[in-house]
Write a protein that holds these residues in place. Structure first.
Motif, PDB file in Angstrom:
ATOM      1  N   ALA A   5     -15.982  91.121  -8.128  1.00 46.34           N
ATOM      2  CA  ALA A   5     -14.621  90.595  -8.282  1.00 46.34           C
ATOM      3  C   ALA A   5     -14.655  89.140  -8.726  1.00 46.34           C
ATOM      4  O   ALA A   5     -15.599  88.425  -8.416  1.00 46.34           O
ATOM      5  CB  ALA A   5     -13.888  90.706  -6.956  1.00 46.34           C
ATOM      6  N   PRO A   6     -13.632  88.727  -9.394  1.00 47.29           N
ATOM      7  CA  PRO A   6     -13.631  87.361  -9.908  1.00 47.29           C
ATOM      8  C   PRO A   6     -13.629  86.352  -8.764  1.00 47.29           C
ATOM      9  O   PRO A   6     -13.016  86.567  -7.731  1.00 47.29           O
ATOM     10  CB  PRO A   6     -12.326  87.275 -10.700  1.00 47.29           C
ATOM     11  CG  PRO A   6     -11.480  88.393 -10.174  1.00 47.29           C
ATOM     12  CD  PRO A   6     -12.421  89.465  -9.775  1.00 47.29           C
ATOM     13  N   VAL A   7     -14.382  85.298  -8.968  1.00 45.38           N
ATOM     14  CA  VAL A   7     -14.456  84.251  -7.968  1.00 45.38           C
ATOM     15  C   VAL A   7     -13.110  83.558  -7.901  1.00 45.38           C
ATOM     16  O   VAL A   7     -12.507  83.256  -8.924  1.00 45.38           O
ATOM     17  CB  VAL A   7     -15.555  83.250  -8.373  1.00 45.38           C
ATOM     18  CG1 VAL A   7     -15.439  81.986  -7.560  1.00 45.38           C
ATOM     19  CG2 VAL A   7     -16.906  83.898  -8.190  1.00 45.38           C
ATOM     20  N   GLU A  11      -8.274  76.057  -7.244  1.00 51.07           N
ATOM     21  CA  GLU A  11      -6.851  75.730  -7.181  1.00 51.07           C
ATOM     22  C   GLU A  11      -6.082  76.798  -6.413  1.00 51.07           C
ATOM     23  O   GLU A  11      -5.087  76.525  -5.768  1.00 51.07           O
ATOM     24  CB  GLU A  11      -6.234  75.590  -8.587  1.00 51.07           C
ATOM     25  CG  GLU A  11      -6.851  74.506  -9.443  1.00 51.07           C
ATOM     26  CD  GLU A  11      -8.221  74.919  -9.957  1.00 51.07           C
ATOM     27  OE1 GLU A  11      -8.319  76.021 -10.511  1.00 51.07           O
ATOM     28  OE2 GLU A  11      -9.185  74.153  -9.767  1.00 51.07           O
ATOM     29  N   GLN A  12      -6.593  78.010  -6.496  1.00 53.16           N
ATOM     30  CA  GLN A  12      -5.845  79.086  -5.860  1.00 53.16           C
ATOM     31  C   GLN A  12      -6.039  79.146  -4.350  1.00 53.16           C
ATOM     32  O   GLN A  12      -5.333  79.863  -3.667  1.00 53.16           O
ATOM     33  CB  GLN A  12      -6.271  80.436  -6.451  1.00 53.16           C
ATOM     34  CG  GLN A  12      -5.499  80.757  -7.702  1.00 53.16           C
ATOM     35  CD  GLN A  12      -5.865  82.131  -8.211  1.00 53.16           C
ATOM     36  OE1 GLN A  12      -6.231  82.992  -7.417  1.00 53.16           O
ATOM     37  NE2 GLN A  12      -5.763  82.322  -9.504  1.00 53.16           N
ATOM     38  N   ALA A  13      -7.002  78.390  -3.885  1.00 52.74           N
ATOM     39  CA  ALA A  13      -7.268  78.441  -2.457  1.00 52.74           C
ATOM     40  C   ALA A  13      -6.015  78.075  -1.668  1.00 52.74           C
ATOM     41  O   ALA A  13      -5.839  78.475  -0.526  1.00 52.74           O
ATOM     42  CB  ALA A  13      -8.389  77.489  -2.109  1.00 52.74           C
ATOM     43  N   VAL A 218     -23.749  82.423   7.916  1.00 52.59           N
ATOM     44  CA  VAL A 218     -22.841  83.057   8.871  1.00 52.59           C
ATOM     45  C   VAL A 218     -21.441  83.203   8.278  1.00 52.59           C
ATOM     46  O   VAL A 218     -20.793  84.248   8.398  1.00 52.59           O
ATOM     47  CB  VAL A 218     -22.806  82.251  10.182  1.00 52.59           C
ATOM     48  CG1 VAL A 218     -21.634  82.663  11.046  1.00 52.59           C
ATOM     49  CG2 VAL A 218     -24.102  82.451  10.941  1.00 52.59           C
ATOM     50  N   ILE A 219     -20.970  82.158   7.621  1.00 52.00           N
ATOM     51  CA  ILE A 219     -19.622  82.217   7.017  1.00 52.00           C
ATOM     52  C   ILE A 219     -19.594  83.292   5.938  1.00 52.00           C
ATOM     53  O   ILE A 219     -18.628  84.056   5.812  1.00 52.00           O
ATOM     54  CB  ILE A 219     -19.258  80.850   6.413  1.00 52.00           C
ATOM     55  CG1 ILE A 219     -19.387  79.784   7.475  1.00 52.00           C
ATOM     56  CG2 ILE A 219     -17.883  80.896   5.779  1.00 52.00           C
ATOM     57  CD1 ILE A 219     -18.173  79.375   8.157  1.00 52.00           C
ATOM     58  N   LYS A 220     -20.675  83.360   5.177  1.00 53.03           N
ATOM     59  CA  LYS A 220     -20.759  84.381   4.137  1.00 53.03           C
ATOM     60  C   LYS A 220     -20.608  85.769   4.749  1.00 53.03           C
ATOM     61  O   LYS A 220     -19.883  86.623   4.236  1.00 53.03           O
ATOM     62  CB  LYS A 220     -22.125  84.299   3.448  1.00 53.03           C
ATOM     63  CG  LYS A 220     -22.041  83.878   2.009  1.00 53.03           C
ATOM     64  CD  LYS A 220     -23.425  84.013   1.389  1.00 53.03           C
ATOM     65  CE  LYS A 220     -23.425  83.467  -0.003  1.00 53.03           C
ATOM     66  NZ  LYS A 220     -24.707  82.858  -0.335  1.00 53.03           N
ATOM     67  N   LEU A 221     -21.300  85.958   5.864  1.00 50.40           N
ATOM     68  CA  LEU A 221     -21.230  87.258   6.549  1.00 50.40           C
ATOM     69  C   LEU A 221     -19.801  87.564   6.984  1.00 50.40           C
ATOM     70  O   LEU A 221     -19.311  88.683   6.801  1.00 50.40           O
ATOM     71  CB  LEU A 221     -22.165  87.245   7.755  1.00 50.40           C
ATOM     72  CG  LEU A 221     -22.078  88.459   8.664  1.00 50.40           C
ATOM     73  CD1 LEU A 221     -22.469  89.720   7.926  1.00 50.40           C
ATOM     74  CD2 LEU A 221     -22.966  88.278   9.892  1.00 50.40           C
TER      75      LEU A 221
ATOM     76  N   ILE B 261     -18.749  78.705  -1.178  1.00 49.38           N
ATOM     77  CA  ILE B 261     -19.175  80.099  -1.169  1.00 49.38           C
ATOM     78  C   ILE B 261     -18.328  80.837  -2.187  1.00 49.38           C
ATOM     79  O   ILE B 261     -17.102  80.784  -2.123  1.00 49.38           O
ATOM     80  CB  ILE B 261     -18.974  80.739   0.219  1.00 49.38           C
ATOM     81  CG1 ILE B 261     -19.913  80.095   1.238  1.00 49.38           C
ATOM     82  CG2 ILE B 261     -19.220  82.235   0.165  1.00 49.38           C
ATOM     83  CD1 ILE B 261     -19.771  80.647   2.627  1.00 49.38           C
ATOM     84  N   ALA B 262     -18.988  81.513  -3.116  1.00 50.26           N
ATOM     85  CA  ALA B 262     -18.235  82.325  -4.067  1.00 50.26           C
ATOM     86  C   ALA B 262     -17.680  83.519  -3.319  1.00 50.26           C
ATOM     87  O   ALA B 262     -18.375  84.154  -2.538  1.00 50.26           O
ATOM     88  CB  ALA B 262     -19.168  82.792  -5.182  1.00 50.26           C
ATOM     89  N   ARG B 263     -16.419  83.814  -3.532  1.00 47.50           N
ATOM     90  CA  ARG B 263     -15.829  84.884  -2.751  1.00 47.50           C
ATOM     91  C   ARG B 263     -14.743  85.589  -3.545  1.00 47.50           C
ATOM     92  O   ARG B 263     -13.943  84.956  -4.231  1.00 47.50           O
ATOM     93  CB  ARG B 263     -15.212  84.303  -1.491  1.00 47.50           C
ATOM     94  CG  ARG B 263     -14.821  85.389  -0.537  1.00 47.50           C
ATOM     95  CD  ARG B 263     -14.024  84.868   0.615  1.00 47.50           C
ATOM     96  NE  ARG B 263     -13.438  86.024   1.261  1.00 47.50           N
ATOM     97  CZ  ARG B 263     -12.386  85.981   2.032  1.00 47.50           C
ATOM     98  NH1 ARG B 263     -11.786  84.841   2.233  1.00 47.50           N
ATOM     99  NH2 ARG B 263     -11.922  87.079   2.571  1.00 47.50           N
ATOM    100  N   GLY B 264     -14.733  86.878  -3.440  1.00 45.20           N
ATOM    101  CA  GLY B 264     -13.674  87.643  -4.077  1.00 45.20           C
ATOM    102  C   GLY B 264     -12.405  87.505  -3.270  1.00 45.20           C
ATOM    103  O   GLY B 264     -12.445  87.168  -2.092  1.00 45.20           O
ATOM    104  N   THR B 265     -11.266  87.756  -3.886  1.00 44.16           N
ATOM    105  CA  THR B 265     -10.018  87.699  -3.140  1.00 44.16           C
ATOM    106  C   THR B 265     -10.013  88.850  -2.133  1.00 44.16           C
ATOM    107  O   THR B 265     -10.341  89.974  -2.484  1.00 44.16           O
ATOM    108  CB  THR B 265      -8.808  87.883  -4.065  1.00 44.16           C
ATOM    109  OG1 THR B 265      -9.297  87.981  -5.396  1.00 44.16           O
ATOM    110  CG2 THR B 265      -7.838  86.760  -3.921  1.00 44.16           C
ATOM    111  N   PRO B 266      -9.655  88.567  -0.901  1.00 42.23           N
ATOM    112  CA  PRO B 266      -9.635  89.633   0.096  1.00 42.23           C
ATOM    113  C   PRO B 266      -8.635  90.723  -0.286  1.00 42.23           C
ATOM    114  O   PRO B 266      -7.605  90.437  -0.901  1.00 42.23           O
ATOM    115  CB  PRO B 266      -9.181  88.919   1.370  1.00 42.23           C
ATOM    116  CG  PRO B 266      -9.163  87.482   1.073  1.00 42.23           C
ATOM    117  CD  PRO B 266      -9.253  87.287  -0.389  1.00 42.23           C
TER     118      PRO B 266
END
Ligand SMILES: Nc1ncnc2c1ncn2[C@@H]1O[C@H](COP(=O)(O)OP(=O)(O)OP(=O)(O)O)[C@@H](O)[C@H]1O
Ligand SMILES: Nc1ncnc2c1ncn2[C@@H]1O[C@H](COP(=O)(O)OP(=O)(O)OP(=O)(O)O)[C@@H](O)[C@H]1O
Ligand SMILES: [Mg+2]
Ligand SMILES: [Mg+2]
Lengths: 358, 271, 356
Positions: A5-7, A11-13, A218-221, B261-266
């Protein structure tokens, strides 16, 4: 959810929810919750004093604040764990629309704890029973909620879940806690806490005892668990605002038992409108080149004691821009610039003299 | 004069155990610590920072190599107490450094016992007050208080007050900020800088957070599995890291301005 | 295989250590009585020789052989010089023969009750001691731990009654309790016989008469030890359980919604580990610890046997008994070592690291 999925761009955070309590698809709703301790000498300490928020599906709410501001107490309150000396004063907590504050402890244990709301505790490294194998403690957890579960199905379930969180299931499940390194133990705790796919996960400083690299893992998990829909929403408690920047979609800053600012991550971190949350941000530091000249500013003094009511603004004693009337007028949460703020001068330039973001 | 060397380590190692199961905690490390500078030892958990710091404190002995203090072998002072008059330490857990059964003030006063000549009782009181003020605590605030009555941040400042009393030449600070919250951390760093400025102290700062190290120190040493993998002035190390370990450490700190951390949208938030 | 199994390697290592300790104890046991100016055996010999009767001659012969004091010929007869004096052996040779006999379980012959072997004296006395101490310690340990755990878990009124009582009981020296009991219940109130192990009218046998009289005599010594064991154990257990209830893992288990009784099991088990050590050590010290109680109640156990032997300078009996006590303590320590290693993974990990 696919891995490719796209990262999410930076800005969208900020595109978190609006902080107003929303009735729709809220998993956890807390309404004017007040919780107190009774000390050995009979004093009443109002550790959580009128907190309201709601947590939606897929949302991560960060709660930040100094040591002793009541973060852990708030969490106990949200879980309905009113074990003396902790008592419920007033207000309501609903999970999936069902109130949990009137429940007996046993009812709460059966229906809520671990199942609807689960905790990843502070100091997770000592949280596993040292004389019990990981699989036995995990099995106790399942059996406590589902007495009819048979051994075989429990075993399969554990192996499946522990493999999913990136552990060598056969080895780890058959080990005692002492035989595992800190990072693995932390993973086990996360694995056990989320065994029953709880609606809400509360992570109380899950990383403060770890080094930065382990913290990241841990956060990644936790993110992976959310993406795989094992966890649906999370309360993340920490005193590290920069960490929340990456973890949560909205942030509540807590001071002396109250929320003082509650908005999206972007709003609180980069454009705080409350002296305390701005000061908190100003006390952080960063390793970016060129930032060395920026001095983190400590907040002088200590938080007030909560054993008697405090007139006026609770932060006034330590506030660098306190005005004469701050100590006398009661502050209320109101909406300023799209977020909730508890400061009379939130909409003036006065607050901008404090701290300043990174 | 700033070029005077406080510590000089030549190929020092510390090996625990023997045979196949031995652990090399510090592996053939060479470095120098100049007078009046703050150096940081940075690395992941278990990389040997504490063991190295303990060797500087004479709490561990190198299994090989040479360690000089003020140009002489570190053991030349004989009685370790002579060494500790000049080299002092603060640790991660301030509560374990104080006795729970005595008041904080009495314990601060008893640190005068390390001196060869003890000042008069009146002077002791005065110097304790000064030390408390130096870490921004009003002496009245802690009068008659016991360690468990203070917060972690306050206790860590008590440890620093002790350093203001002892005025050693060198201070070893082993993760002094990892048990305190982020706001107290800023004040602890302030006091370390103050110790350097006002008392010309040399400080060895041990941490796993390269951000803290960058902020406070004059030179950075990056450790990995007992070895020094990167070193130099903070800006050089941060801007031009030569080892992958340093790059990794830099990447691992959550920084507000950078993708962490690269992350997909939940799934849920997507609708 | 040893390489692969650190636990086994640890056990063997410890076993070797305990064997060395045992040998040292045996050595000390041999040399200590012989260090003084008056060698006890010579003193006894002098006494027997003074009589110069046929019986005395036989006794002397037995001693000389027994302790390897004299050279013997092929038939086991003591070799004598022309004037009838035995040919003495050196201390080293004596030690070797003593060691050989001891390892075979031959502890020699009593001086006082000649020609009764020491092992027989011990065999007569030991059952009394075991019957008194073993059930008392085990039962007291169980009750003590149960009360301690309950006091810790329930707190409140229960704790406020049990804890001070336990403190009181365990603070009073053992002999005080014994003496007070003998005085009040034995002599003043005459509820129970004050001294002895059974009615003078009966003889030790498996008859109902004897058994009922032995049970009657058993009550007071039993209670005096039982109370002290219960007091000490409950205090220890109470603080262990209170500690365990406050640990992080208990808090976490609660947060997970694990059942209350499971959590209790966790804490009791973990609190029990150090208590088990206590039990094993108490059992090891049992034989030696019997002394005071048995003397106060004139109970016919090992303690009394030792007392009689000391009063009569009966060295073979004394050394035999001390050797037995030593062995018990060593065995107890050894089993504690193994036991806690098997039961507690934390200690197992530490032991494995240590024996590397
Ligand atoms: N058992 C207790 N009895 C009385 N007061 C308590 C008790 N536990 C906590 N408090 C008080 O309640 C307040 C909030 O404590 P809490 O542990 O919730 O803080 P926190 O924000 O989680 O702090 P930290 O970051 O140190 O974990 C503090 O002022 C504390 O002194
Ligand atoms: N007394 C000891 N005996 C055996 N091994 C030891 C001992 N002390 C340290 N070690 C080992 O040496 C290595 C380095 O330990 P050290 O305590 O220096 O790490 P650290 O960098 O300070 O880590 P942390 O950030 O967790 O404090 C570790 O692998 C540790 O297991
Ligand atoms: Mg907390
Ligand atoms: Mg360390």
């Amino acid at each position: 959810m696919t891995v490719s999925a796209p990262v999410r761009p930076l800005e969208q955070a900020a595109s978190g929810p609006t902080p107003k309590p929303a009735k729709s698809n809220a998993v956890l709703e807390v309404e004017d919750l007040r919780v107190h301790y009774v000390t050995r000498f009979g004093h009443k300490i109002q550790a959580v004093d009128g907190v309201s928020f709601s947590l939606k599906q897929g949302e991560i709410l960060g709660i930040a604040g100094e040591s002793g501001c009541g973060k852990t107490t708030l969490v106990s309150g949200c879980m309905g764990l009113y074990i003396p000396p902790l008592f419920h004063t007033s207000g309501d907590v609903r999970i999936d629309g069902k109130s949990i504050v009137g429940m007996t402890l046993e009812q709460n244990r059966k229906e809520v704890l671990g199942q609807k709301i689960a905790m990843i505790p502070q100091g997770a490294l000592n949280s596993l029973n040292p004389t019990r194998k990981i699989k036995d403690m995990a099995a106790d957890m399942i059996l406590s909620h589902d007495e009819s579960a048979d051994k075989k199905s429990i075993n399969d379930r554990l192996r499946e879940r522990f493999t999913r969180i990136g552990l060598d299931a056969d080895h780890v499940l058959n080990s005692y806690p002492v035989e595992l390194p800190a990072g693995t133990k932390q993973r086990c705790v996360i694995g056990i806490s989320t065994l029953l796919n709880p609606k809400v996960v509360v992570a109380d400083e899950p990383t403060s005892a770890l080094d930065v690299s382990t913290q990241k893992a841990v956060i990644k998990l936790l993110f992976e668990l959310m993406d795989q829909e094992i966890i649906s929403s999370m309360l993340f408690i920490t005193h590290e605002l920069p960490l929340l920047r990456h973890v949560s979609s909205s942030i509540a800053v807590m001071y002396a038992g109250e929320f003082v600012e509650y908005g999206t991550t972007e709003q609180v971190i980069f454009e705080g409108r409350q002296p305390y949350s701005r000061a908190l941000m100003g006390s952080m530091l960063s390793a970016e080149p060129g930032q060395k000249s920026r001095k983190p500013v400590a907040i002088e003094g200590a938080p007030p004691k909560l054993d008697k009511p405090i007139p006026g603004c609770r932060f006034a004693e330590r506030c660098p821009v306190a005005q004469p009337d701050c100590r006398t007028t009661e502050q209320v949460l109101r909406i300023v610039a799209g977020r909730q703020v508890r400061c009379k001068y939130a909409d003036t330039e006065v607050v901008e003299q404090v701290g300043g973001g990174l | 004069m700033t070029d005077a060397l406080k510590f000089q380590a030549k190929n020092i190692s510390r090996v625990f155990g023997h045979g196949k199961k031995s652990v090399t905690a510090v592996d053939n490390v060479t470095f120098e610590i100049r007078d009046r500078e703050i150096i940081s030892l940075v690395g992941q958990s278990g990389c040997g920072k504490t063991v190295l710091a303990k060797m500087l404190l004479r709490l561990e002995t190198p299994t090989s190599g040479e360690l000089l203090f003020n140009g002489k072998p570190i053991t030349a002072t004989g009685d370790p107490r002579n060494h500790w008059r000049q080299v002092q330490a603060v640790f991660q857990d301030p509560f374990s450094c104080f006795n729970q059964f005595f008041t904080i003030r009495s314990q601060l006063k008893s640190s005068f016992r390390l001196f060869e000549t003890k000042p008069s009782p009146g002077e002791i009181e005065e110097r304790v007050d000064q030390a408390l003020l130096a870490v921004n605590i009003k002496p009245k605030e802690v009068e008659g208080k016991y360690p468990f009555e203070l917060s972690g941040g306050q206790m860590q400042r008590m440890l620093l007050a002790r350093i203001f009393i002892l005025k050693p030449q060198v201070l070893i600070a082993d993760e002094p900020t990892s048990m305190v919250d982020a706001c107290s951390r800023a004040s602890i760093l302030d006091y370390l800088l103050k110790l350097k400025e006002e008392l010309s102290m040399t400080i060895v700062f041990v941490t796993h957070d390269i951000g803290l190290a960058y902020y406070i120190s004059d030179s950075l040493y990056i450790m990995h599995k007992g070895k020094m993998v990167d070193r130099g002035a903070p800006d050089d190390v941060i801007k031009h890291p030569t080892s992958d370990v340093t790059k990794q450490l830099l990447e691992d700190i959550p920084d507000v301005h950078r993708q962490w951390i690269a992350r997909g949208t939940p799934v849920h938030a997507a609708e | 295989m040893l390489r692969k199994n650190p636990t086994l390697r640890h056990i063997l290592g410890r076993a070797a250590w305990y064997f060395v300790t045992f040998l040292v104890a045996v050595t000390v046991n041999f040399f200590l009585p012989r260090l003084g100016d008056a060698n006890p055996i010579d003193a006894i010999l002098a006494k027997t020789n003074a009589g110069d009767s046929a019986g005395a001659r036989e006794k002397e012969e037995a001693y000389l052989r027994q302790f390897g004091l004299a050279e013997v010929d092929a038939q086991g007869k003591v070799i004598r010089t022309a004037d009838g004096k035995p040919v003495r052996t050196g201390l080293g040779k004596q030690f070797v023969s003593y060691l050989g006999l001891t390892l075979q379980g031959d502890l020699g012959t009593s001086f006082l009750q000649f020609p009764k072997p020491v092992s027989e004296i011990i065999k007569d006395a030991l059952p009394w001691t075991l019957c008194l101490q073993l059930p008392t310690i085990i039962f007291g340990w169980l009750v003590g731990n149960l009360l301690g755990a309950l006091a810790a878990y329930k707190r409140g009124v229960f704790d406020r009654i049990i804890y001070p009582l336990a403190l009181l009981v365990s603070a009073v020296p053992a002999f005080c309790v014994g003496i007070l009991m003998v005085y009040y219940f034995g002599i003043k109130l005459e509820w129970f016989p004050a001294v002895g192990g059974y009615d003078a009218g009966t003889t030790p046998a498996l008859s109902s008469d004897f058994l009922s009289s032995a049970a009657y005599y058993y009550v007071m010594p039993f209670l005096s030890i039982f109370m002290i064991v219960v007091g000490g154990q409950s205090i220890g257990m109470r603080s262990m359980v209170i500690y365990e209830l406050g640990t992080d893992y208990v808090k976490y288990a609660k947060l997970l919604g694990i059942k209350e009784n499971k959590i209790l099991l966790y804490t009791f088990r973990n609190a029990m580990l150090p208590q088990l050590t206590g039990l094993a050590l108490a059992l090891g010290a049992m034989v030696g610890g019997a002394l005071i109680t048995e003397i106060i109640f004139s109970y016919p156990g090992l303690g009394m046997a030792i007392l009689t032997a000391i009063q009569g300078n009966d060295y073979p009996v004394i050394t035999g008994c001390t050797l037995l006590i030593t062995v018990c303590v060593l065995v107890a320590n050894f089993s504690v070592d193994i036991l806690v290693g098997l039961l507690d993974p934390r200690i197992r990990a530490a032991q494995a690291a240590e024996s590397n």
